[in-house]
Design a protein around this motif. Structure first.
Motif, PDB file in Angstrom:
ATOM      1  N   ILE A  21       0.866  -1.180   0.000  1.00 57.84           N
ATOM      2  CA  ILE A  21       0.000   0.000   0.000  1.00 57.84           C
ATOM      3  C   ILE A  21       0.905   1.232   0.000  1.00 57.84           C
ATOM      4  N   LEU A  22       0.763   2.070  -1.012  1.00 56.05           N
ATOM      5  CA  LEU A  22       1.696   3.168  -1.229  1.00 56.05           C
ATOM      6  C   LEU A  22       1.797   4.110  -0.043  1.00 56.05           C
ATOM      7  N   ASN A  23       0.687   4.633   0.442  1.00 61.45           N
ATOM      8  CA  ASN A  23       0.787   5.613   1.527  1.00 61.45           C
ATOM      9  C   ASN A  23       1.385   4.989   2.783  1.00 61.45           C
ATOM     10  N   GLY A  24       1.151   3.703   3.012  1.00 58.23           N
ATOM     11  CA  GLY A  24       1.737   3.012   4.162  1.00 58.23           C
ATOM     12  C   GLY A  24       3.244   2.862   4.031  1.00 58.23           C
ATOM     13  N   CYS A  25       3.713   2.573   2.831  1.00 59.59           N
ATOM     14  CA  CYS A  25       5.160   2.477   2.600  1.00 59.59           C
ATOM     15  C   CYS A  25       5.833   3.822   2.868  1.00 59.59           C
ATOM     16  N   ILE A  26       5.195   4.881   2.423  1.00 57.87           N
ATOM     17  CA  ILE A  26       5.760   6.217   2.618  1.00 57.87           C
ATOM     18  C   ILE A  26       5.758   6.575   4.105  1.00 57.87           C
ATOM     19  N   TYR A  27       4.680   6.266   4.814  1.00 60.16           N
ATOM     20  CA  TYR A  27       4.651   6.508   6.261  1.00 60.16           C
ATOM     21  C   TYR A  27       5.753   5.734   6.967  1.00 60.16           C
ATOM     22  N   ALA A  28       5.987   4.499   6.551  1.00 60.20           N
ATOM     23  CA  ALA A  28       7.054   3.697   7.156  1.00 60.20           C
ATOM     24  C   ALA A  28       8.407   4.368   6.944  1.00 60.20           C
TER      25      ALA A  28
ATOM     26  N   TRP B  42       9.488   0.493  -6.716  1.00 59.97           N
ATOM     27  CA  TRP B  42       8.102   0.045  -6.870  1.00 59.97           C
ATOM     28  C   TRP B  42       7.125   1.146  -7.269  1.00 59.97           C
ATOM     29  N   LEU B  43       7.497   2.408  -7.128  1.00 65.49           N
ATOM     30  CA  LEU B  43       6.571   3.506  -7.407  1.00 65.49           C
ATOM     31  C   LEU B  43       5.947   3.440  -8.802  1.00 65.49           C
ATOM     32  N   PRO B  44       6.702   3.137  -9.850  1.00 67.58           N
ATOM     33  CA  PRO B  44       6.064   3.072 -11.177  1.00 67.58           C
ATOM     34  C   PRO B  44       4.920   2.060 -11.262  1.00 67.58           C
TER      35      PRO B  44
ATOM     36  N   TRP C 189      -3.380   6.352 -15.937  1.00 63.26           N
ATOM     37  CA  TRP C 189      -4.396   7.410 -15.886  1.00 63.26           C
ATOM     38  C   TRP C 189      -4.802   7.753 -14.457  1.00 63.26           C
ATOM     39  N   TRP C 190      -4.294   7.005 -13.455  1.00 62.83           N
ATOM     40  CA  TRP C 190      -4.625   7.244 -12.044  1.00 62.83           C
ATOM     41  C   TRP C 190      -3.612   6.502 -11.186  1.00 62.83           C
ATOM     42  N   SER C 191      -3.602   6.781  -9.893  1.00 62.88           N
ATOM     43  CA  SER C 191      -2.715   6.026  -9.001  1.00 62.88           C
ATOM     44  C   SER C 191      -3.475   4.854  -8.397  1.00 62.88           C
ATOM     45  N   LEU C 192      -2.726   3.840  -8.028  1.00 60.06           N
ATOM     46  CA  LEU C 192      -3.302   2.678  -7.357  1.00 60.06           C
ATOM     47  C   LEU C 192      -3.106   2.818  -5.855  1.00 60.06           C
ATOM     48  N   TYR C 193      -4.117   2.452  -5.111  1.00 60.02           N
ATOM     49  CA  TYR C 193      -4.019   2.455  -3.652  1.00 60.02           C
ATOM     50  C   TYR C 193      -3.097   1.324  -3.203  1.00 60.02           C
ATOM     51  N   SER C 194      -3.259   0.168  -3.837  1.00 60.55           N
ATOM     52  CA  SER C 194      -2.538  -1.042  -3.465  1.00 60.55           C
ATOM     53  C   SER C 194      -2.160  -1.785  -4.732  1.00 60.55           C
ATOM     54  N   LEU C 195      -1.137  -2.605  -4.643  1.00 63.97           N
ATOM     55  CA  LEU C 195      -0.755  -3.434  -5.779  1.00 63.97           C
ATOM     56  C   LEU C 195      -1.541  -4.733  -5.827  1.00 63.97           C
ATOM     57  N   MET C 196      -2.363  -4.961  -4.830  1.00 68.52           N
ATOM     58  CA  MET C 196      -3.202  -6.154  -4.819  1.00 68.52           C
ATOM     59  C   MET C 196      -4.345  -5.973  -5.820  1.00 68.52           C
ATOM     60  N   ARG C 197      -4.931  -7.061  -6.210  1.00 71.59           N
ATOM     61  CA  ARG C 197      -6.110  -7.029  -7.074  1.00 71.59           C
ATOM     62  C   ARG C 197      -7.264  -7.674  -6.320  1.00 71.59           C
ATOM     63  N   SER C 198      -8.463  -7.286  -6.707  1.00 68.03           N
ATOM     64  CA  SER C 198      -9.645  -7.866  -6.075  1.00 68.03           C
ATOM     65  C   SER C 198      -9.767  -9.328  -6.497  1.00 68.03           C
ATOM     66  N   ALA C 199     -10.686 -10.029  -5.865  1.00 69.39           N
ATOM     67  CA  ALA C 199     -10.934 -11.425  -6.221  1.00 69.39           C
ATOM     68  C   ALA C 199     -11.341 -11.539  -7.685  1.00 69.39           C
ATOM     69  N   GLY C 200     -11.969 -10.493  -8.221  1.00 66.85           N
ATOM     70  CA  GLY C 200     -12.379 -10.476  -9.624  1.00 66.85           C
ATOM     71  C   GLY C 200     -11.300  -9.976 -10.569  1.00 66.85           C
ATOM     72  N   GLY C 201     -10.119  -9.703 -10.036  1.00 64.23           N
ATOM     73  CA  GLY C 201      -8.999  -9.279 -10.866  1.00 64.23           C
ATOM     74  C   GLY C 201      -8.896  -7.790 -11.115  1.00 64.23           C
ATOM     75  N   GLN C 202      -9.725  -6.993 -10.437  1.00 57.20           N
ATOM     76  CA  GLN C 202      -9.703  -5.547 -10.638  1.00 57.20           C
ATOM     77  C   GLN C 202      -8.573  -4.910  -9.823  1.00 57.20           C
ATOM     78  N   PRO C 203      -7.892  -3.912 -10.387  1.00 57.88           N
ATOM     79  CA  PRO C 203      -6.864  -3.200  -9.621  1.00 57.88           C
ATOM     80  C   PRO C 203      -7.505  -2.370  -8.515  1.00 57.88           C
ATOM     81  N   HIS C 204      -6.764  -2.140  -7.465  1.00 57.16           N
ATOM     82  CA  HIS C 204      -7.262  -1.318  -6.357  1.00 57.16           C
ATOM     83  C   HIS C 204      -6.904   0.143  -6.622  1.00 57.16           C
ATOM     84  N   LEU C 205      -7.788   0.811  -7.353  1.00 59.32           N
ATOM     85  CA  LEU C 205      -7.583   2.226  -7.650  1.00 59.32           C
ATOM     86  C   LEU C 205      -7.668   3.048  -6.377  1.00 59.32           C
ATOM     87  N   ALA C 206      -6.881   4.093  -6.321  1.00 60.65           N
ATOM     88  CA  ALA C 206      -6.983   5.032  -5.211  1.00 60.65           C
ATOM     89  C   ALA C 206      -8.268   5.842  -5.367  1.00 60.65           C
TER      90      ALA C 206
END
Length: 133
Positions: free
Chosen positions: A3-10, A40-42, A48-65
């Motif tokens: 999770i991007l914001n968590g990595c930055i906080y760390a 990992w930032l790229p 067209w947008w940033s991702l909240y997490s690099l994980m994907r949903s059970a349906g394969g959707q990216p976790h958009l921020a």
């Protein structure tokens, strides 16, 4: 996980620990964390947008921020750019600001969010092997 914001906080926490205690291990760990974010930032940019997490949903959707987190990512990257001499941070923040001002990016965010609502509302948005499994 990733999770991007968590990595930055760390990183900020490690940096502050190093600044206040002068512990060599904290400085080394902060440097490793910085290098990890740069590497990992790229992956958090979907074009067209940033991702909240690099994980994907059970349906394969990216976790958009969400808009809030997208703006938060931008603010965090501006701070990182001021803290460290890494041009990637300011370049990414500027690109993500441009995404935010594109009407098509906002429409796409709304469309994608609406498409994934059924999966999220039915509780099928868990990560295999994650806390819900």
């Amino acid at each position: 996980p990733h999770i991007l914001n968590g990595c930055i906080y760390a990183l900020w926490g490690l940096w502050e620990l190093c600044e206040r205690t002068d512990e060599a291990w904290a400085g080394e760990l902060a440097q490793q964390c910085l290098q990890t974010i740069v590497r990992w930032l790229p992956r958090f940019d979907n074009g067209w947008w940033s991702l909240y997490s690099l994980m994907r949903s059970a349906g394969g959707q990216p976790h958009l921020a969400t808009l809030k987190y997208h703006e938060f990512h931008i603010a965090q990257l501006h701070v990182l750019a001021a803290m460290f001499s890494e041009p990637l941070f300011e370049a990414t923040a500027s690109r993500w600001e441009a995404y935010e001002h594109r009407p098509e990016s906002r429409r796409r965010l709304i469309r994608t969010t609406l498409q994934t609502l059924p999966e999220r509302l039915l509780g099928r948005d868990g990560v295999p092997g994650g806390a819900r499994a």
